[in-house]
Design a protein around this motif. Structure first.
Motif, PDB file in Angstrom:
ATOM      1  N   SER A   1     -32.576  85.338  85.141  1.00 24.45           N
ATOM      2  CA  SER A   1     -33.264  84.066  85.348  1.00 24.45           C
ATOM      3  C   SER A   1     -32.611  83.343  86.517  1.00 24.45           C
ATOM      4  O   SER A   1     -31.532  83.729  86.974  1.00 24.45           O
ATOM      5  CB  SER A   1     -33.206  83.198  84.081  1.00 24.45           C
ATOM      6  OG  SER A   1     -31.867  82.897  83.752  1.00 24.45           O
ATOM      7  N   GLY A   2     -33.286  82.297  86.990  1.00 27.62           N
ATOM      8  CA  GLY A   2     -32.722  81.465  88.038  1.00 27.62           C
ATOM      9  C   GLY A   2     -33.302  81.678  89.422  1.00 27.62           C
ATOM     10  O   GLY A   2     -32.935  80.983  90.370  1.00 27.62           O
ATOM     11  N   GLY A   3     -34.196  82.631  89.556  1.00 26.42           N
ATOM     12  CA  GLY A   3     -34.814  82.852  90.853  1.00 26.42           C
ATOM     13  C   GLY A   3     -35.792  81.736  91.197  1.00 26.42           C
ATOM     14  O   GLY A   3     -36.076  80.863  90.387  1.00 26.42           O
TER      15      GLY A   3
ATOM     16  N   SER B   1     -28.725  84.118  86.659  1.00 30.66           N
ATOM     17  CA  SER B   1     -28.053  84.441  85.403  1.00 30.66           C
ATOM     18  C   SER B   1     -28.575  85.772  84.878  1.00 30.66           C
ATOM     19  O   SER B   1     -29.751  86.101  85.058  1.00 30.66           O
ATOM     20  CB  SER B   1     -28.304  83.354  84.357  1.00 30.66           C
ATOM     21  OG  SER B   1     -27.793  82.113  84.780  1.00 30.66           O
ATOM     22  N   CYS B   2     -27.700  86.495  84.225  1.00 28.43           N
ATOM     23  CA  CYS B   2     -28.050  87.762  83.584  1.00 28.43           C
ATOM     24  C   CYS B   2     -27.511  87.698  82.164  1.00 28.43           C
ATOM     25  O   CYS B   2     -26.298  87.826  81.950  1.00 28.43           O
ATOM     26  CB  CYS B   2     -27.438  88.917  84.351  1.00 28.43           C
ATOM     27  SG  CYS B   2     -27.602  90.525  83.544  1.00 28.43           S
TER      28      CYS B   2
ATOM     29  N   ASN C   1     -21.856  86.019  76.947  1.00 28.81           N
ATOM     30  CA  ASN C   1     -22.435  87.342  77.223  1.00 28.81           C
ATOM     31  C   ASN C   1     -23.359  87.298  78.442  1.00 28.81           C
ATOM     32  O   ASN C   1     -24.461  87.868  78.435  1.00 28.81           O
ATOM     33  CB  ASN C   1     -23.196  87.867  76.000  1.00 28.81           C
ATOM     34  CG  ASN C   1     -22.889  89.324  75.718  1.00 28.81           C
ATOM     35  OD1 ASN C   1     -21.810  89.825  76.013  1.00 28.81           O
ATOM     36  ND2 ASN C   1     -23.848  90.017  75.134  1.00 28.81           N
ATOM     37  N   THR C   2     -22.899  86.617  79.460  1.00 26.61           N
ATOM     38  CA  THR C   2     -23.731  86.362  80.640  1.00 26.61           C
ATOM     39  C   THR C   2     -22.924  86.587  81.917  1.00 26.61           C
ATOM     40  O   THR C   2     -21.739  86.264  81.973  1.00 26.61           O
ATOM     41  CB  THR C   2     -24.275  84.920  80.620  1.00 26.61           C
ATOM     42  OG1 THR C   2     -25.061  84.737  79.437  1.00 26.61           O
ATOM     43  CG2 THR C   2     -25.145  84.630  81.834  1.00 26.61           C
ATOM     44  N   VAL C   3     -23.613  87.141  82.908  1.00 25.79           N
ATOM     45  CA  VAL C   3     -23.053  87.296  84.248  1.00 25.79           C
ATOM     46  C   VAL C   3     -23.885  86.448  85.208  1.00 25.79           C
ATOM     47  O   VAL C   3     -25.107  86.360  85.062  1.00 25.79           O
ATOM     48  CB  VAL C   3     -23.059  88.768  84.687  1.00 25.79           C
ATOM     49  CG1 VAL C   3     -22.689  88.915  86.155  1.00 25.79           C
ATOM     50  CG2 VAL C   3     -22.093  89.576  83.829  1.00 25.79           C
TER      51      VAL C   3
ATOM     52  N   CYS D   1     -30.169  92.657  87.520  1.00 25.50           N
ATOM     53  CA  CYS D   1     -28.839  92.957  87.029  1.00 25.50           C
ATOM     54  C   CYS D   1     -28.919  94.257  86.231  1.00 25.50           C
ATOM     55  O   CYS D   1     -29.987  94.626  85.717  1.00 25.50           O
ATOM     56  CB  CYS D   1     -28.252  91.828  86.196  1.00 25.50           C
ATOM     57  SG  CYS D   1     -29.105  91.451  84.653  1.00 25.50           S
ATOM     58  N   ALA D   2     -27.778  94.926  86.160  1.00 28.90           N
ATOM     59  CA  ALA D   2     -27.757  96.226  85.494  1.00 28.90           C
ATOM     60  C   ALA D   2     -26.388  96.469  84.871  1.00 28.90           C
ATOM     61  O   ALA D   2     -25.359  96.055  85.405  1.00 28.90           O
ATOM     62  CB  ALA D   2     -28.081  97.331  86.494  1.00 28.90           C
ATOM     63  N   LYS D   3     -26.404  97.176  83.780  1.00 29.82           N
ATOM     64  CA  LYS D   3     -25.180  97.526  83.064  1.00 29.82           C
ATOM     65  C   LYS D   3     -24.664  98.857  83.600  1.00 29.82           C
ATOM     66  O   LYS D   3     -25.390  99.853  83.632  1.00 29.82           O
ATOM     67  CB  LYS D   3     -25.454  97.633  81.571  1.00 29.82           C
ATOM     68  CG  LYS D   3     -24.309  98.216  80.758  1.00 29.82           C
ATOM     69  CD  LYS D   3     -24.735  98.484  79.336  1.00 29.82           C
ATOM     70  CE  LYS D   3     -23.788  99.438  78.618  1.00 29.82           C
ATOM     71  NZ  LYS D   3     -23.812 100.781  79.206  1.00 29.82           N
ATOM     72  N   ASN D   4     -23.389  98.862  83.983  1.00 32.43           N
ATOM     73  CA  ASN D   4     -22.754 100.091  84.423  1.00 32.43           C
ATOM     74  C   ASN D   4     -22.329 100.910  83.202  1.00 32.43           C
ATOM     75  O   ASN D   4     -21.993 100.340  82.156  1.00 32.43           O
ATOM     76  CB  ASN D   4     -21.539  99.739  85.283  1.00 32.43           C
ATOM     77  CG  ASN D   4     -21.063 100.890  86.145  1.00 32.43           C
ATOM     78  OD1 ASN D   4     -20.768 101.964  85.645  1.00 32.43           O
ATOM     79  ND2 ASN D   4     -20.996 100.668  87.442  1.00 32.43           N
TER      80      ASN D   4
END
Length: 124
Positions: A7-9, A21-22, A76-78, A95-98
């Motif tokens: 979000s936030g775009g 935010s992710c 729990n946010t990046v 955003c993506a989880k490695n």
């Protein structure tokens, strides 16, 4: 169910700022590196920034000094703070989880879960 939601775009003028935010659900962010990517029309998806589980940060050369990645494990946010935006930053941001706890460049195969993306448009 593991999920990432950006979000936030939005629309911003050149020179302006946005904070993306992710928010993660279904897993704990603490144990994984999280990356931000972007994809402009007609271009390949490219890595923008990554933050390791320990908080080490990495940036693409094109955004160094302008973007800042951070994480709030309690939420729990990046986040991706983007300053001094210009038209070249216009893209859908993901955003993506490695799969790993550390960052090692931005090869897409390292990332196993992706959000749906949020549009960032920089225009006057």
């Amino acid at each position: 169910q593991l999920q990432l939601v950006e979000s936030g775009g939005g629309l911003v003028q050149p020179g302006g700022s946005l904070r993306l935010s992710c928010a993660a659900s279904g897993f704990t962010l603490d144990y994984y590196a999280i990356g931000w990517f972007r994809q402009a029309p007609g271009k390949e998806r490219e890595g923008v920034s990554c933050i390791s589980s320990e908080g080490s940060t990495y940036y693409a050369d094109s955004v160094k000094g302008r973007f800042t990645i951070s994480r709030d494990n309690a939420k729990n946010t990046v986040y991706l703070q983007m300053n001094s935006l210009d038209s070249e930053d216009t893209a859908v941001y993901y955003c993506a989880k490695n799969r790993r706890y550390y960052c090692s460049g931005f090869p897409l195969y390292q990332y196993d879960y992706w959000g749906q993306g949020t549009q960032v448009t920089v225009s006057s």
